[in-house]
Design an enzyme around this catalytic site. Structure first.
Site, PDB file in Angstrom:
ATOM      1  N   GLU A  13      -8.769  -7.042  -1.726  1.00  0.00           N
ATOM      2  CA  GLU A  13      -8.735  -7.487  -0.334  1.00  0.00           C
ATOM      3  C   GLU A  13      -9.901  -8.440  -0.144  1.00  0.00           C
ATOM      4  OE1 GLU A  13      -9.196  -4.155   2.370  1.00  0.00           O
ATOM      5  OE2 GLU A  13      -7.347  -3.192   1.711  1.00  0.00           O
TER       6      GLU A  13
ATOM      7  N   ASN B 229      -7.376   3.841  -3.612  1.00  0.00           N
ATOM      8  CA  ASN B 229      -7.937   2.775  -2.790  1.00  0.00           C
ATOM      9  C   ASN B 229      -9.070   3.340  -1.949  1.00  0.00           C
ATOM     10  OD1 ASN B 229      -7.989   0.143  -1.435  1.00  0.00           O
ATOM     11  ND2 ASN B 229      -7.174   1.246   0.336  1.00  0.00           N
ATOM     12  N   GLU B 230     -10.285   2.866  -2.189  1.00  0.00           N
ATOM     13  CA  GLU B 230     -11.440   3.247  -1.365  1.00  0.00           C
ATOM     14  C   GLU B 230     -11.557   4.760  -1.187  1.00  0.00           C
ATOM     15  OE1 GLU B 230     -11.942   1.052   2.231  1.00  0.00           O
ATOM     16  OE2 GLU B 230     -11.645  -0.886   1.261  1.00  0.00           O
TER      17      GLU B 230
ATOM     18  N   TYR C  23       0.795  -1.231   0.000  1.00  0.00           N
ATOM     19  CA  TYR C  23       0.000   0.000   0.000  1.00  0.00           C
ATOM     20  C   TYR C  23       0.826   1.280   0.000  1.00  0.00           C
ATOM     21  CZ  TYR C  23      -3.906  -3.024   1.253  1.00  0.00           C
ATOM     22  OH  TYR C  23      -4.855  -3.993   1.265  1.00  0.00           O
TER      23      TYR C  23
END
Ligand SMILES: *[C@@H]1O[C@H](CO)[C@@H](O)[C@H](O)[C@H]1NC(C)=O
Ligand SMILES: *[C@@H]1O[C@H](CO)[C@@H](O)[C@H](O)[C@H]1NC(C)=O
Ligand SMILES: *[C@@H]1O[C@H](CO)[C@@H](O)[C@H](O)[C@H]1NC(C)=O
Length: 488
Positions: free
Chosen positions: A265, A157-158, A85
């Site tokens: 994920e 990411n999100e 990440y």
């Protein structure tokens, strides 16, 4: 001593590399074999967010001794991909990248970090879209572009998590994807795929997917179109089924995708210990036409309690029970079937053309006009990041893990080493024949589990190739086990 120097010489000659993968239609493909590649991955961020420190230069791929320990364990687990990440483009990743490469593992990298200025924010995204931010994302591309095992970049990411953020973020996220793809096109010799990792919020998931995968009029090179779509999904908990987990809705909603789809994920921890029963379904024919595997969250134990391995400051570590459950699930998969499917010559799936009627949810952005580049960004895209922190594969002198690693029952794992795979080798269960059991239980290290000879009889993209060089890793392992035995 003689044995040891022979090993060093052997290690130095092993310059094997994984095959860079390509996106063809909705699949990842190994261009060498023409076969589909399915992600069997683990999220890798030892130290959690504290594992990334701009001041000390520390990031999850900066300490080769830690990477060696973890690559050996992940090899035994059976994975072929790690997701990382938070990386610092300005620290050296050469040894870690080379270790994971030799272990037959690809890397998927988020270009962002949680620090201010290092990511597009979900709140007022226009305030975080500026040249210095883009320069950082391009620097990550520079840092990782030359490693053959760089599989993909996540542009975000999100960042879109509800209707409110869906109302503002999509054009900015699509613009960042455009900018990174533009940078890759100008400065990288292969088209490393770029895409978004979405939160599995069903209300907006399919709108998000459509917003990113559609083709935009006027964007002739499809630069703003995502090359892949990934989702973080925790909807399968404990003992469940394809329908009860609502995986069936994901397959329905994403079927016909023109880009690879996978779980960036998975691994709900509401029911503990985790049994990872979803693994069998993810790689089954129920899902594999649409999904290309997934990434289990996550390697190390952190405060949020999703760990497979508990690591300590001194470098020692213990496997957690979840590691063994996951390993057991991977061992049940038929990897010849999973990685041996010939990719179709051309994809039947055509992406939709971007238009407001693609978007279903009231309030979610249905205007596909993207923001123009912020001032100063075009110069960086044209001239390149300066200085460019470009990495490269390097020779690794020793594959032996230096740290003590224990089983959940406290017994020490002996003979732990990365087993370098031959050219074009991809890791799978059985590639690393080190046994987790203590020597007293088996009488020998490397004696249990799937044997090397079994995996060498599988298809051409199996971990250990059928001829010639395939002998080297097996020899190396046997010898390493002896060396490790002496050292311990
Ligand atoms: C761009 O990134 C590089 C590498 O991290 C850095 O050295 C340089 O100072 C950055 N330039 C700008 C204008 O932010
Ligand atoms: C852009 O995508 C469309 C739809 O998949 C495709 O037909 C077209 O060839 C692509 N353009 C380029 C330049 O790749
Ligand atoms: C779409 O967004 C652009 C830029 O914000 C704006 O100029 C345009 O008017 C919008 N189109 C519609 C139909 O609202």
């Amino acid at each position: 001593m003689l044995l040891h120097s022979a090993l060093l010489a052997l290690g130095a000659t092993l310059a094997a590399a994984v095959q860079p993968l390509e996106v063809q239609g909705q699949y990842f493909v190994n261009p060498n074999t023409g076969n589909r590649f399915q992600i069997v991955g683990v999220a890798y961020q030892p130290g959690g967010s504290a594992g990334y420190n701009k001041q000390t230069g520390r990031d999850p791929l900066s300490d080769p001794d830690i990477c060696l320990r973890d690559a050996a364990l992940l090899q035994i687990l059976g994975v072929n991909t790690i997701r990382v990440y938070n990386v610092n483009p300005d620290v050296n990743h050469d040894r870690c990248a080379s270790i994971f490469n030799a272990a037959g593992m690809y890397m998927m990298l988020d270009v962002n970090s949680p620090l201010v200025g290092d990511s597009l924010t979900s709140w007022n995204p226009w305030e975080s879209y500026y040249a210095a931010y883009l320069n950082r994302t391009f620097a990550v591309v520079e840092a990782f572009k030359n490693y053959p095992n760089t599989l993909a970049f996540f542009s975000g990411n999100e960042v879109i998590n509800d209707v409110d953020t869906g109302a503002t973020v999509p054009p900015y996220m699509r613009a960042v994807t455009r900018d990174i793809k533009n940078y890759v096109k100008n400065h990288v010799t292969r088209p490393i795929p770029v895409g978004y990792s979405a939160a599995d919020v069903r209300e907006i998931l399919f709108d998000t997917y459509n917003y990113f995968q559609c083709t935009l009029e006027g964007d002739e090179d499809n630069l703003s179109r995502a090359d892949l779509f990934a989702l973080n999904s925790y909807s399968w908990c404990g003992d469940s089924t394809f329908t009860e987990s609502s995986y069936d809705d994901l397959v329905t909603g994403l079927s016909g995708a023109a880009v690879p789809i996978f779980f960036s994920e998975f691994g709900c921890n509401e029911v503990r210990p985790r049994i990872f029963q979803e693994v069998g379904t993810i790689y089954s024919s129920q899902m594999s036409d649409v999904f290309s595997g997934g990434v289990v969250y996550e390697y190390t134990q952190e405060d949020n309690d999703y760990g497979l391995v508990n690591m300590h400051e001194d470098g020692s570590a213990e496997l957690m029970p979840d590691f063994l459950s996951l390993k057991e699930q991977y061992a049940k998969l038929d990897f010849t079937e999973i990685q041996g499917q010939e990719a179709p010559a051309s994809s039947d799936n055509t992406p939709p053309v971007c238009s407001p009627d693609l978007i279903q949810t009231d309030g979610f952005k249905n205007n596909f006009t993207l923001p123009v580049l912020p001032p100063g960004a075009q110069e960086i895209i044209d001239g390149g990041v300066n200085p460019a922190p470009v990495g490269k594969l390097v020779t690794i002198d020793s594959w032996t893990v230096k740290y003590t690693v224990k089983n959940p029952d406290g017994t020490e794992i002996t003979g732990l080493a990365v087993q370098p795979l031959a050219d074009d080798g991809t890791n799978q269960p059985g590639s690393n024949t080190a046994s987790l059991a203590p020597p007293s239980a088996t009488g020998t290290t490397g004696g249990t589990g799937t044997s090397t000879s079994e995996s060498s009889s599988t298809s051409s993209n199996a971990a250990v190739p059928t001829t010639g060089a395939g002998v080297l890793p097996a020899m190396a392992l046997g010898a390493f086990a002896v060396v490790a035995g002496i050292a311990l």
